[in-house]
Scaffold this motif. Sequence first.
Motif, PDB file in Angstrom:
ATOM      1  N   ARG A  26       0.836  -1.207   0.000  1.00  0.00           N
ATOM      2  CA  ARG A  26       0.000   0.000   0.000  1.00  0.00           C
ATOM      3  C   ARG A  26       0.866   1.251   0.000  1.00  0.00           C
ATOM      4  NH1 ARG A  26      -5.171  -1.584   1.972  1.00  0.00           N
ATOM      5  NH2 ARG A  26      -5.638  -3.532   0.872  1.00  0.00           N
ATOM      6  N   ALA A  27       1.951   1.226   0.774  1.00  0.00           N
ATOM      7  CA  ALA A  27       2.853   2.382   0.822  1.00  0.00           C
ATOM      8  C   ALA A  27       3.479   2.631  -0.544  1.00  0.00           C
ATOM      9  CB  ALA A  27       3.931   2.166   1.879  1.00  0.00           C
ATOM     10  N   VAL A  28       3.862   1.560  -1.251  1.00  0.00           N
ATOM     11  CA  VAL A  28       4.461   1.709  -2.569  1.00  0.00           C
ATOM     12  C   VAL A  28       3.451   2.288  -3.557  1.00  0.00           C
ATOM     13  CG1 VAL A  28       5.416   0.446  -4.541  1.00  0.00           C
ATOM     14  CG2 VAL A  28       6.204  -0.080  -2.232  1.00  0.00           C
ATOM     15  N   VAL A  29       2.216   1.796  -3.523  1.00  0.00           N
ATOM     16  CA  VAL A  29       1.180   2.319  -4.419  1.00  0.00           C
ATOM     17  C   VAL A  29       0.973   3.814  -4.181  1.00  0.00           C
ATOM     18  CG1 VAL A  29      -1.297   2.267  -4.935  1.00  0.00           C
ATOM     19  CG2 VAL A  29      -0.003   0.130  -4.787  1.00  0.00           C
ATOM     20  N   ALA A  30       0.900   4.207  -2.909  1.00  0.00           N
ATOM     21  CA  ALA A  30       0.714   5.620  -2.578  1.00  0.00           C
ATOM     22  C   ALA A  30       1.906   6.456  -3.034  1.00  0.00           C
ATOM     23  CB  ALA A  30       0.490   5.782  -1.077  1.00  0.00           C
ATOM     24  N   CYS A  31       3.104   5.934  -2.817  1.00  0.00           N
ATOM     25  CA  CYS A  31       4.317   6.655  -3.213  1.00  0.00           C
ATOM     26  C   CYS A  31       4.365   6.830  -4.725  1.00  0.00           C
ATOM     27  CB  CYS A  31       5.548   5.910  -2.723  1.00  0.00           C
ATOM     28  SG  CYS A  31       7.113   6.650  -3.222  1.00  0.00           S
ATOM     29  N   GLU A  32       4.041   5.777  -5.456  1.00  0.00           N
ATOM     30  CA  GLU A  32       4.121   5.881  -6.913  1.00  0.00           C
ATOM     31  C   GLU A  32       3.043   6.805  -7.469  1.00  0.00           C
ATOM     32  OE1 GLU A  32       6.540   1.893  -8.127  1.00  0.00           O
ATOM     33  OE2 GLU A  32       4.358   1.802  -8.334  1.00  0.00           O
ATOM     34  N   ALA A  33       1.890   6.876  -6.805  1.00  0.00           N
ATOM     35  CA  ALA A  33       0.877   7.853  -7.204  1.00  0.00           C
ATOM     36  C   ALA A  33       1.398   9.271  -6.995  1.00  0.00           C
ATOM     37  CB  ALA A  33      -0.411   7.629  -6.415  1.00  0.00           C
ATOM     38  N   ALA A  34       2.113   9.485  -5.884  1.00  0.00           N
ATOM     39  CA  ALA A  34       2.710  10.797  -5.619  1.00  0.00           C
ATOM     40  C   ALA A  34       3.785  11.121  -6.649  1.00  0.00           C
ATOM     41  CB  ALA A  34       3.294  10.822  -4.209  1.00  0.00           C
ATOM     42  N   MET A  35       4.578  10.124  -7.033  1.00  0.00           N
ATOM     43  CA  MET A  35       5.582  10.334  -8.067  1.00  0.00           C
ATOM     44  C   MET A  35       4.935  10.719  -9.392  1.00  0.00           C
ATOM     45  SD  MET A  35       8.002   7.076  -7.065  1.00  0.00           S
ATOM     46  CE  MET A  35       8.989   7.087  -8.553  1.00  0.00           C
ATOM     47  N   GLY A  36       3.783  10.121  -9.673  1.00  0.00           N
ATOM     48  CA  GLY A  36       3.073  10.467 -10.894  1.00  0.00           C
ATOM     49  C   GLY A  36       2.662  11.927 -10.926  1.00  0.00           C
ATOM     50  N   GLU A  37       2.220  12.444  -9.777  1.00  0.00           N
ATOM     51  CA  GLU A  37       1.863  13.866  -9.688  1.00  0.00           C
ATOM     52  C   GLU A  37       3.106  14.742  -9.875  1.00  0.00           C
ATOM     53  OE1 GLU A  37      -1.214  15.007  -9.568  1.00  0.00           O
ATOM     54  OE2 GLU A  37      -1.897  12.922  -9.613  1.00  0.00           O
ATOM     55  N   MET A  38       4.223  14.299  -9.332  1.00  0.00           N
ATOM     56  CA  MET A  38       5.486  15.020  -9.539  1.00  0.00           C
ATOM     57  C   MET A  38       5.841  15.093 -11.027  1.00  0.00           C
ATOM     58  SD  MET A  38       8.128  13.490  -6.721  1.00  0.00           S
ATOM     59  CE  MET A  38       9.538  14.424  -7.278  1.00  0.00           C
ATOM     60  N   GLU A  39       5.790  13.937 -11.682  1.00  0.00           N
ATOM     61  CA  GLU A  39       6.215  13.905 -13.077  1.00  0.00           C
ATOM     62  C   GLU A  39       5.311  14.754 -13.957  1.00  0.00           C
ATOM     63  OE1 GLU A  39       8.027  10.736 -16.293  1.00  0.00           O
ATOM     64  OE2 GLU A  39       6.618   9.980 -14.785  1.00  0.00           O
ATOM     65  N   LYS A  40       3.991  14.736 -13.680  1.00  0.00           N
ATOM     66  CA  LYS A  40       3.076  15.576 -14.446  1.00  0.00           C
ATOM     67  C   LYS A  40       3.378  17.057 -14.257  1.00  0.00           C
ATOM     68  CE  LYS A  40      -0.803  13.756 -12.941  1.00  0.00           C
ATOM     69  NZ  LYS A  40      -2.262  13.511 -12.746  1.00  0.00           N
ATOM     70  N   ALA A  41       3.824  17.431 -13.056  1.00  0.00           N
ATOM     71  CA  ALA A  41       4.069  18.843 -12.737  1.00  0.00           C
ATOM     72  C   ALA A  41       5.437  19.329 -13.201  1.00  0.00           C
ATOM     73  CB  ALA A  41       3.946  19.052 -11.227  1.00  0.00           C
ATOM     74  N   LEU A  42       6.347  18.396 -13.520  1.00  0.00           N
ATOM     75  CA  LEU A  42       7.720  18.781 -13.851  1.00  0.00           C
ATOM     76  C   LEU A  42       7.761  19.629 -15.122  1.00  0.00           C
ATOM     77  CD1 LEU A  42      10.801  18.692 -13.675  1.00  0.00           C
ATOM     78  CD2 LEU A  42      10.722  16.411 -14.733  1.00  0.00           C
ATOM     79  N   LYS A  43       8.204  20.862 -14.978  1.00  0.00           N
ATOM     80  CA  LYS A  43       8.342  21.770 -16.109  1.00  0.00           C
ATOM     81  C   LYS A  43       9.564  22.659 -15.894  1.00  0.00           C
ATOM     82  CE  LYS A  43       3.466  22.077 -17.457  1.00  0.00           C
ATOM     83  NZ  LYS A  43       3.072  20.926 -16.650  1.00  0.00           N
ATOM     84  N   ASP A  94      10.137  23.331  -5.483  1.00  0.00           N
ATOM     85  CA  ASP A  94       8.759  23.251  -5.963  1.00  0.00           C
ATOM     86  C   ASP A  94       8.386  21.803  -6.281  1.00  0.00           C
ATOM     87  OD1 ASP A  94       8.304  26.012  -5.858  1.00  0.00           O
ATOM     88  OD2 ASP A  94       8.947  26.330  -7.938  1.00  0.00           O
ATOM     89  N   LEU A  95       9.271  21.126  -6.993  1.00  0.00           N
ATOM     90  CA  LEU A  95       8.998  19.746  -7.406  1.00  0.00           C
ATOM     91  C   LEU A  95       9.002  18.803  -6.222  1.00  0.00           C
ATOM     92  CD1 LEU A  95       8.481  17.895  -9.834  1.00  0.00           C
ATOM     93  CD2 LEU A  95      10.965  17.620 -10.047  1.00  0.00           C
ATOM     94  N   TRP A  96       9.979  18.964  -5.334  1.00  0.00           N
ATOM     95  CA  TRP A  96      10.086  18.084  -4.175  1.00  0.00           C
ATOM     96  C   TRP A  96       8.875  18.210  -3.257  1.00  0.00           C
ATOM     97  CZ3 TRP A  96      12.315  13.852  -3.087  1.00  0.00           C
ATOM     98  CH2 TRP A  96      12.461  13.418  -1.769  1.00  0.00           C
ATOM     99  N   SER A  97       8.352  19.427  -3.118  1.00  0.00           N
ATOM    100  CA  SER A  97       7.217  19.655  -2.210  1.00  0.00           C
ATOM    101  C   SER A  97       5.991  18.861  -2.645  1.00  0.00           C
ATOM    102  CB  SER A  97       6.885  21.138  -2.133  1.00  0.00           C
ATOM    103  OG  SER A  97       6.337  21.611  -3.351  1.00  0.00           O
ATOM    104  N   ILE A  98       5.884  18.546  -3.932  1.00  0.00           N
ATOM    105  CA  ILE A  98       4.731  17.781  -4.422  1.00  0.00           C
ATOM    106  C   ILE A  98       4.765  16.363  -3.862  1.00  0.00           C
ATOM    107  CG2 ILE A  98       3.634  16.834  -6.497  1.00  0.00           C
ATOM    108  CD1 ILE A  98       4.727  19.350  -7.980  1.00  0.00           C
ATOM    109  N   LEU A  99       5.950  15.745  -3.867  1.00  0.00           N
ATOM    110  CA  LEU A  99       6.067  14.394  -3.299  1.00  0.00           C
ATOM    111  C   LEU A  99       5.658  14.393  -1.837  1.00  0.00           C
ATOM    112  CD1 LEU A  99       7.011  11.422  -3.680  1.00  0.00           C
ATOM    113  CD2 LEU A  99       9.246  12.166  -2.829  1.00  0.00           C
ATOM    114  N   HIS A 100       6.141  15.384  -1.086  1.00  0.00           N
ATOM    115  CA  HIS A 100       5.831  15.467   0.344  1.00  0.00           C
ATOM    116  C   HIS A 100       4.322  15.612   0.563  1.00  0.00           C
ATOM    117  CE1 HIS A 100       6.659  15.812   4.477  1.00  0.00           C
ATOM    118  NE2 HIS A 100       7.762  16.535   4.426  1.00  0.00           N
ATOM    119  N   ALA A 101       3.711  16.536  -0.160  1.00  0.00           N
ATOM    120  CA  ALA A 101       2.280  16.792   0.009  1.00  0.00           C
ATOM    121  C   ALA A 101       1.438  15.581  -0.389  1.00  0.00           C
ATOM    122  CB  ALA A 101       1.871  18.018  -0.811  1.00  0.00           C
ATOM    123  N   GLU A 102       1.793  14.961  -1.509  1.00  0.00           N
ATOM    124  CA  GLU A 102       1.003  13.828  -1.996  1.00  0.00           C
ATOM    125  C   GLU A 102       1.175  12.600  -1.117  1.00  0.00           C
ATOM    126  OE1 GLU A 102      -1.225  13.926  -4.383  1.00  0.00           O
ATOM    127  OE2 GLU A 102      -0.818  16.034  -4.825  1.00  0.00           O
TER     128      GLU A 102
END
Length: 281
Positions: free
Chosen positions: A56-73, A80-88
């Motif tokens: 479950r922890a891995v699934v949640a972490c990878e979902a957070a990584m997905g939000e990071m990758e979508k936001a990466l610009k 800015d990018l790191w804070s997304i992982l923390h929040a998610e």
Amino acid sequence: MVHQHGGGNKRLAFDQVDSHGIPHLNREGIEVIYGEDVMEEARKIKSPDEILCMRRAVVACEAAMGEMEKALKPGMSENDLWSILHAENIRRGGEWIETRLLASGPRTNPWFQESSARIIEAGDLVSFDTDLIGSYGFCCDISRTWLAGDGAPSSEQRALYQMALEQIDHNREMLAPGVSFKELSHQGKSLPDEYLPNRYSVLFHGVGLCDEYPAVRYPSDWETVGYEGELEAGMVVCVESYIGLHGGHEGVKLEDQILITETGYEQLSNYPLDKRLMGKD
């Protein structure tokens, strides 16, 4: 409790203990022993419930990584990018993050630089290590490297990524119950001499509630910090790779989390690799 249940044994092992309490225990005739080794030995084999929590922890972490990758610009900062992982992670029931290991461009080499206010530029490599305590209190330790922007990677970037992939793939295939730590160290895929000065500290390490036993080092470190032991079913380990030329411009960090089974292994982390850096897009 020690007098009542210790059977005359007054040794007491602590995973962690505040130093100001030790003299008070000593006055009661209690011998305080460092207990981290005992605790890590006890925790090395994960129960079915623990493995479920880790999934479950891995699934949640990878979902957070997905939000990071979508936001990466390009134009956003590393922070800015790191804070997304923390929040998610927190949004999905996670707890805290052990490190802030995210770097871009020239800050990816050498490794172990924490996220900063540096602005990510188009064409930069962005490398990070989740190192987070996720859902149900279990650690999720995954590393990925992405290419920022819409352009194509350089030949150097692709070469670094390919070296990291080859090391991860080779070393993953060694994982099975009964394989000794010394075998993992000495038969694992190492690096060319010019990359060794910037090597990651370990080839493999255990993971559970945090980074745990064992830590399997490169062969050159074995005589000073190596120790005997072997993989057992129910252990969870991370396979590590960092590739960065000594004095080079950028580096690639990859890492996957893997369960040792009765017959081999099961990879728990499945976040996609960067296809452009693999030369597939």
